[in-house]
Design an enzyme around this catalytic site. Structure first.
Site, PDB file in Angstrom:
ATOM      1  N   GLU A   5       0.869  -1.175   0.000  1.00 17.81           N
ATOM      2  CA  GLU A   5       0.000   0.000   0.000  1.00 17.81           C
ATOM      3  C   GLU A   5       0.911   1.232   0.000  1.00 17.81           C
ATOM      4  OE1 GLU A   5      -2.737   0.283   3.290  1.00 17.81           O
ATOM      5  OE2 GLU A   5      -3.516   2.205   2.560  1.00 17.81           O
ATOM      6  N   ARG A  52       5.561 -12.801   9.746  1.00 16.67           N
ATOM      7  CA  ARG A  52       6.176 -11.517   9.402  1.00 16.67           C
ATOM      8  C   ARG A  52       7.519 -11.414  10.101  1.00 16.67           C
ATOM      9  NH1 ARG A  52       2.884  -7.434   9.568  1.00 16.67           N
ATOM     10  NH2 ARG A  52       4.334  -5.820  10.175  1.00 16.67           N
ATOM     11  N   LYS A 102       4.324   0.544   9.604  1.00 18.49           N
ATOM     12  CA  LYS A 102       4.347   1.808   8.858  1.00 18.49           C
ATOM     13  C   LYS A 102       3.728   2.933   9.670  1.00 18.49           C
ATOM     14  CE  LYS A 102       2.950   0.168   4.789  1.00 18.49           C
ATOM     15  NZ  LYS A 102       2.477   0.160   3.394  1.00 18.49           N
TER      16      LYS A 102
HETATM   17  P1  ATP Z   1      -0.174  -1.496   6.591  1.00 16.82           P
HETATM   18  O1  ATP Z   1      -1.012  -2.482   5.834  1.00 16.82           O
HETATM   19  O2  ATP Z   1      -0.478  -1.399   8.030  1.00 16.82           O
HETATM   20  O3  ATP Z   1      -0.033  -0.182   5.918  1.00 16.82           O
HETATM   21  P2  ATP Z   1       1.973  -3.275   5.948  1.00 16.82           P
HETATM   22  O4  ATP Z   1       3.325  -3.274   6.564  1.00 16.82           O
HETATM   23  O5  ATP Z   1       1.140  -4.496   5.972  1.00 16.82           O
HETATM   24  O6  ATP Z   1       1.285  -2.063   6.617  1.00 16.82           O
HETATM   25  P3  ATP Z   1       1.720  -3.285   3.092  1.00 16.82           P
HETATM   26  O7  ATP Z   1       2.128  -2.222   2.155  1.00 16.82           O
HETATM   27  O8  ATP Z   1       0.312  -3.713   3.097  1.00 16.82           O
HETATM   28  O9  ATP Z   1       2.151  -2.751   4.500  1.00 16.82           O
HETATM   29  O10 ATP Z   1       2.680  -4.535   2.920  1.00 16.82           O
HETATM   30  C1  ATP Z   1       2.970  -5.101   1.680  1.00 16.82           C
HETATM   31  C2  ATP Z   1       3.334  -6.542   1.849  1.00 16.82           C
HETATM   32  O11 ATP Z   1       4.461  -6.650   2.712  1.00 16.82           O
HETATM   33  C3  ATP Z   1       2.216  -7.324   2.477  1.00 16.82           C
HETATM   34  O12 ATP Z   1       2.058  -8.523   1.729  1.00 16.82           O
HETATM   35  C4  ATP Z   1       2.690  -7.596   3.861  1.00 16.82           C
HETATM   36  O13 ATP Z   1       2.199  -8.816   4.330  1.00 16.82           O
HETATM   37  C5  ATP Z   1       4.209  -7.611   3.705  1.00 16.82           C
HETATM   38  N1  ATP Z   1       4.839  -7.217   4.956  1.00 16.82           N
HETATM   39  C6  ATP Z   1       4.643  -6.089   5.662  1.00 16.82           C
HETATM   40  N2  ATP Z   1       5.358  -6.093   6.799  1.00 16.82           N
HETATM   41  C7  ATP Z   1       6.048  -7.257   6.822  1.00 16.82           C
HETATM   42  C8  ATP Z   1       6.957  -7.867   7.740  1.00 16.82           C
HETATM   43  N3  ATP Z   1       7.304  -7.263   8.863  1.00 16.82           N
HETATM   44  N4  ATP Z   1       7.468  -9.079   7.426  1.00 16.82           N
HETATM   45  C9  ATP Z   1       7.120  -9.686   6.284  1.00 16.82           C
HETATM   46  N5  ATP Z   1       6.267  -9.187   5.385  1.00 16.82           N
HETATM   47  C10 ATP Z   1       5.719  -7.978   5.639  1.00 16.82           C
END
Ligand code: ATP
Ligand code: MG
Length: 567
Positions: free
Chosen positions: A39, A268, A278
């Protein structure tokens, strides 16, 4: 080892790659298609790197059978998303070493199709417009132990639902006035299935679709359908989406989608002394706790890059931690080890004195200087040599001298002899102090017969010191970084209190080999006995600035263990 780690021999094999292999072997899929779906509401961090390496890595490993990985922006919430983030995410994925080729997509590309599918759900009796306020919806949602209550609007007729939904799209209602919900089961044990929201009203300009829309799909409604449109075979996401999988599958079952992707969840990445959220990282930037998204203390890819971490080190780290199905916290030391192991073979060695103490060689002629030969890499003769300048005035590290040394201190002290790396043996004759009693200069003598670092009479010294000469060095600023958070698992409820007050230490008046002055290429060097450094973005030819990427482990112990380490 923490739970998420795997021994090196097993890296490259994990439960997801096993599933992929089985699906190819059984003929369930001819070619694997994965995606990385950020995102664009912030910069990518090292947790995202795990997901990127997994998704793009699988595409690379199974390329022979036509595998590919898409980069898809999950741009469904214009209130939080910006073009700056889109650009940064693309740059960071490329920097990590991955390429989506022609496969760059946006959930917003599918808005029209998603809208049509929402109408399809209304027409088939599986969606309704709910006029309840957000508070009322929350209150009737139930809890983990209690079922929810049906909305009074749940049994609206198809015609009325269609009319209201079309008027939502036409912009007749203000934000929050109504939502479109799936009509599934308010008593479901899985809260995600209690009539989840599909569309909300949001009068906001979208970076790509502009003012075309004032209703936007929810994450759950957009995500799986985007996967299906793109023909994703394995939709890999983190464990917190496990409870969303039944909803993911429900949509695919109730819509005329062109393919049937499957969602798999993995743990994660969590890192000690680090926050990978984020929301929290955005707050750090917004509230000025750090200098920006690329502050070298940030766990963002932009921050790691500026700090001097090479992309290969991040890929190696991700390879070492592996992919597991149980959450764990990985020790920061694992990341640091991967960085050292990546930089060690390639970083040229240089000398820099971070906290200089002036040394005057009393028996060396005034005005004279000479050139000495220094190896660029002790383990790699092909890295060649360089010349370094010796003279009457030198600098050594303040820590390398003690006026009244304890037993185990083998470096310079009054009357004691030590080796200057690639130079001569020097003997400390006197320490000059200022009015406050602080040592400001050492008066030493050198032994001309020890040029290059060995005494012809075979006498030994216990210490080899790094140094620079006044004539052969320039002043520089060096920035030392320590963990941003004090606790191994930070408490993010009080950010200000959990931050490490010593996360940044700026040293001015350091001295580095003169040839380092013009460097602004981001390339890594090892400052001998100190660690790996790189020029910072702020560096100018007349003002060198270096970041410490990572310190050397046990640098002193290593020096001690190798007494012949003089040349
Ligand atoms: P948010 O959705 O709260 O903005 P997010 O960290 O999930 O934060 P995304 O942009 O949705 O951000 O993440 C993109 C991809 O990265 C998703 O598939 C998510 O599962 C993966 N991802 C995010 N944080 C981690 C992490 N700490 N370890 C592994 N994969 C991650
Ligand atoms: Mg997310």
């Amino acid at each position: 080892m923490s739970v998420g780690e795997k021994p090196d021999s097993e890296a490259g094999r994990d439960f997801i790659r096993d599933i992929v292999r089985d699906d190819l072997a059984s003929g369930r899929h001819q070619a694997i298609v994965t995606r990385f779906p950020p995102e664009p509401n912030g910069y990518l961090h090292i947790g995202h790197a795990k997901s990127i390496c997994l998704n793009f890595g699988i595409a690379e490993e199974f390329k022979a059978s036509g595998a590919r990985c898409h980069l898809r922006f999950d741009d469904t919430n214009p209130a939080r998303e910006e073009q700056e983030y889109i650009d940064a995410i693309e740059a960071d994925v490329r920097w990590l070493g991955f390429d989506w080729g022609a496969h760059l997509y946006h959930a917003s590309d599918y808005f029209e199709r998603l809208y049509a599918w929402a109408e399809h759900l209304i027409e088939t009796g599986f969606a309704y417009v709910d006029d309840q306020s957000p508070e009322e919806m929350r209150a009737s949602r139930g809890t983990l132990t209690e079922p929810g209550r049906n909305s009074p609007f749940r049994d609206r007729g198809v015609a009325e639902n269609l009319d209201l939904f079309r008027r939502m799209r036409a912009g007749e209602f203000p934000n929050g006035a109504r939502v479109l919900r799936a009509r599934i089961d308010m008593a479901s044990g899985n809260i995600n299935l209690r009539d989840p929201v599909l569309y909300r009203i949001l009068h906001a300009r979208h970076p790509r679709t502009g003012d075309a829309w004032c209703i936007y799909p929810s994450y759950d409604f957009a995500h799986g359908q985007s996967d299906a449109i793109e023909g994703i075979t394995h939709s890999l996401c983190t464990l917190e989406f496990e409870d969303h999988r039944p909803l993911y599958d429900w949509f695919l079952e109730h819509l005329p989608v062109p393919s049937r992707p499957r969602q798999y969840e993995f743990a994660r990445l969590n890192l000690t002394h680090t926050v990978l959220s984020k929301r929290v990282l955005t707050a750090l930037v917004r509230d000025g706790h750090v200098g920006g998204w690329d502050d070298p203390r940030m766990p963002t890819l932009a921050g790691l890059r500026r700090r001097g971490v090479p992309p290969a080190a991040i890929r190696e780290f991700v390879r070492r931690i592996g992919v597991a199905k149980a959450n764990s916290v990985v020790d920061m030391a694992m990341l640091e080890a991967a960085i050292r192991d990546t930089l060690n073979p390639v970083a040229p060695r240089r000398m820099a004195v971070l906290r200089p103490l002036k040394v005057v060689i009393e028996n060396y002629p005034e005005g004279k200087t000479e050139e000495l030969v220094a190896a660029n890499h002790p383990d790699d003769p092909s890295a060649g040599t360089r010349t370094i300048r010796f003279g009457r005035e030198l600098f050594i590290e303040r820590d390398d001298f003690m006026e009244d040394p304890p037993k185990k201190f083998f470096r310079l002290a009054p009357g004691r002899e030590a080796r200057l790396r690639y130079g001569y043996f020097i003997t400390c004759r006197a320490a000059v102090k200022d009015a406050d009693g602080e040592v400001v200069e050492l008066r030493c003598t050198y032994d001309p017969a020890t040029r290059g670092g060995d005494a012809p009479d075979g006498r030994k010294v216990k210490a080899t010191l790094h140094w620079v000469s006044a004539a052969g060095s320039v002043p520089a600023e060096v920035r030392l970084y320590n963990p941003l958070f004090t606790a191994p698992v930070p408490d993010v409820s009080d950010l200000a209190a959990s931050l490490n007050p010593d996360s940044l230490e700026i040293l001015t008046g350091c001295r580095v080999e003169a040839a380092l002055a013009g460097r602004n290429d981001g390339g890594a060097v090892q400052f001998e006995r100190q660690g790996y450094f790189c020029p910072d973005l702020d560096a100018r030819p007349e003002r060198p600035v270096f970041n410490r990427t990572v310190g050397l482990r046990d640098s002193w112990a290593k020096e001690q263990a190798a007494p012949g380490n003089g040349r």
